[in-house]
Design a protein around this motif. Structure first.
Motif, PDB file in Angstrom:
ATOM      1  N   UNK A   1       0.856  -1.189   0.000  1.00  0.00           N
ATOM      2  CA  UNK A   1       0.000   0.000   0.000  1.00  0.00           C
ATOM      3  C   UNK A   1       0.893   1.241   0.000  1.00  0.00           C
ATOM      4  N   UNK A   2       1.195   1.733  -1.176  1.00  0.00           N
ATOM      5  CA  UNK A   2       2.102   2.883  -1.273  1.00  0.00           C
ATOM      6  C   UNK A   2       1.547   4.110  -0.567  1.00  0.00           C
ATOM      7  N   UNK A   3       0.242   4.247  -0.505  1.00  0.00           N
ATOM      8  CA  UNK A   3      -0.336   5.424   0.140  1.00  0.00           C
ATOM      9  C   UNK A   3      -0.203   5.393   1.661  1.00  0.00           C
ATOM     10  N   UNK A   4       0.156   4.245   2.204  1.00  0.00           N
ATOM     11  CA  UNK A   4       0.402   4.155   3.640  1.00  0.00           C
ATOM     12  C   UNK A   4       1.883   4.371   3.963  1.00  0.00           C
ATOM     13  N   UNK A   5       2.696   4.537   2.927  1.00  0.00           N
ATOM     14  CA  UNK A   5       4.141   4.690   3.107  1.00  0.00           C
ATOM     15  C   UNK A   5       4.522   6.167   3.144  1.00  0.00           C
ATOM     16  N   UNK A   6       5.211   6.564   4.189  1.00  0.00           N
ATOM     17  CA  UNK A   6       5.639   7.954   4.345  1.00  0.00           C
ATOM     18  C   UNK A   6       6.428   8.460   3.135  1.00  0.00           C
ATOM     19  N   UNK A   7       7.361   7.668   2.563  1.00  0.00           N
ATOM     20  CA  UNK A   7       8.101   8.186   1.402  1.00  0.00           C
ATOM     21  C   UNK A   7       7.212   8.599   0.227  1.00  0.00           C
ATOM     22  N   UNK A   8       6.067   7.940   0.052  1.00  0.00           N
ATOM     23  CA  UNK A   8       5.143   8.336  -1.015  1.00  0.00           C
ATOM     24  C   UNK A   8       4.701   9.780  -0.812  1.00  0.00           C
ATOM     25  N   UNK A   9       4.304  10.116   0.423  1.00  0.00           N
ATOM     26  CA  UNK A   9       3.801  11.456   0.707  1.00  0.00           C
ATOM     27  C   UNK A   9       4.920  12.486   0.688  1.00  0.00           C
ATOM     28  N   UNK A  10       6.109  12.108   1.128  1.00  0.00           N
ATOM     29  CA  UNK A  10       7.254  13.015   1.060  1.00  0.00           C
ATOM     30  C   UNK A  10       7.559  13.338  -0.401  1.00  0.00           C
ATOM     31  N   UNK A  11       7.595  12.320  -1.244  1.00  0.00           N
ATOM     32  CA  UNK A  11       7.883  12.517  -2.669  1.00  0.00           C
ATOM     33  C   UNK A  11       6.793  13.354  -3.335  1.00  0.00           C
ATOM     34  N   UNK A  12       5.553  13.023  -3.057  1.00  0.00           N
ATOM     35  CA  UNK A  12       4.445  13.774  -3.652  1.00  0.00           C
ATOM     36  C   UNK A  12       4.492  15.238  -3.234  1.00  0.00           C
ATOM     37  N   UNK A  13       4.703  15.471  -1.943  1.00  0.00           N
ATOM     38  CA  UNK A  13       4.802  16.841  -1.442  1.00  0.00           C
ATOM     39  C   UNK A  13       5.979  17.567  -2.082  1.00  0.00           C
ATOM     40  N   UNK A  14       7.085  16.887  -2.236  1.00  0.00           N
ATOM     41  CA  UNK A  14       8.261  17.500  -2.865  1.00  0.00           C
ATOM     42  C   UNK A  14       7.950  17.966  -4.284  1.00  0.00           C
TER      43      UNK A  14
END
Length: 149
Positions: free
Chosen positions: A3-16
């Motif tokens: 579940x990529x949406x539960x992974x912090x790096x997904x949100x960090x990358x998206x926010x970046x």
């Protein structure tokens, strides 16, 4: 299944990606032809200038070839200048040019407004907590006790 949406790096990358695009768009709207990469380089040099190419590469987590190309482009725009290192004539230091110095106040104001919008509804403690978590994750990846910058 992962579940990529539960992974912090997904949100960090998206926010970046969102931050880079939004900041660059705001710079352009204000009449400043500055890329996100140039902004990052300017911030590092506003904090401490001059710096060697190696120092800039290490701080930006980019290879020296990429940093050299970026600096070349910024020198051509009169944002940066190269100077001889007084301690080692074979080395070059990168310093701010007059245009690069002059952009600190207007670009910082644009980014400050953006940060205020991005953190709307968050308490100072929540922002500090998020920063602490991201800093700790960075330190973990780098294998350090504490992450710089």
């Amino acid at each position: 299944m992962f579940d990529y949406q539960a992974a912090t790096p997904h949100w960090v990358n998206r926010l970046s990606f969102l931050i880079r695009a939004e900041v660059q768009q705001r710079f352009k709207a204000a009449g400043h032809a500055i890329t996100a990469e140039e902004w990052a380089m300017l911030m590092m040099l506003w904090a401490k200038a001059p710096q060697s190419m190696g120092q800039l590469a290490a701080m930006s987590l980019r290879d020296r070839t990429t940093v050299t190309r970026l600096v070349d482009s910024m020198v051509a725009k009169d944002l940066l200048r190269r100077t001889a290192d007084p301690r080692d004539r074979r080395s070059v230091l990168v310093d701010l040019g007059p245009k690069g110095r002059a952009l600190e106040a207007p670009l910082t104001a644009i980014v400050s407004d953006f940060i205020a919008q991005a953190t709307k509804g968050l308490s100072p403690e929540e922002v500090a907590g998020a920063n602490a978590v991201l800093k700790k994750m960075t330190a973990n990846i780098l294998g350090e006790d504490d992450a710089l910058g």
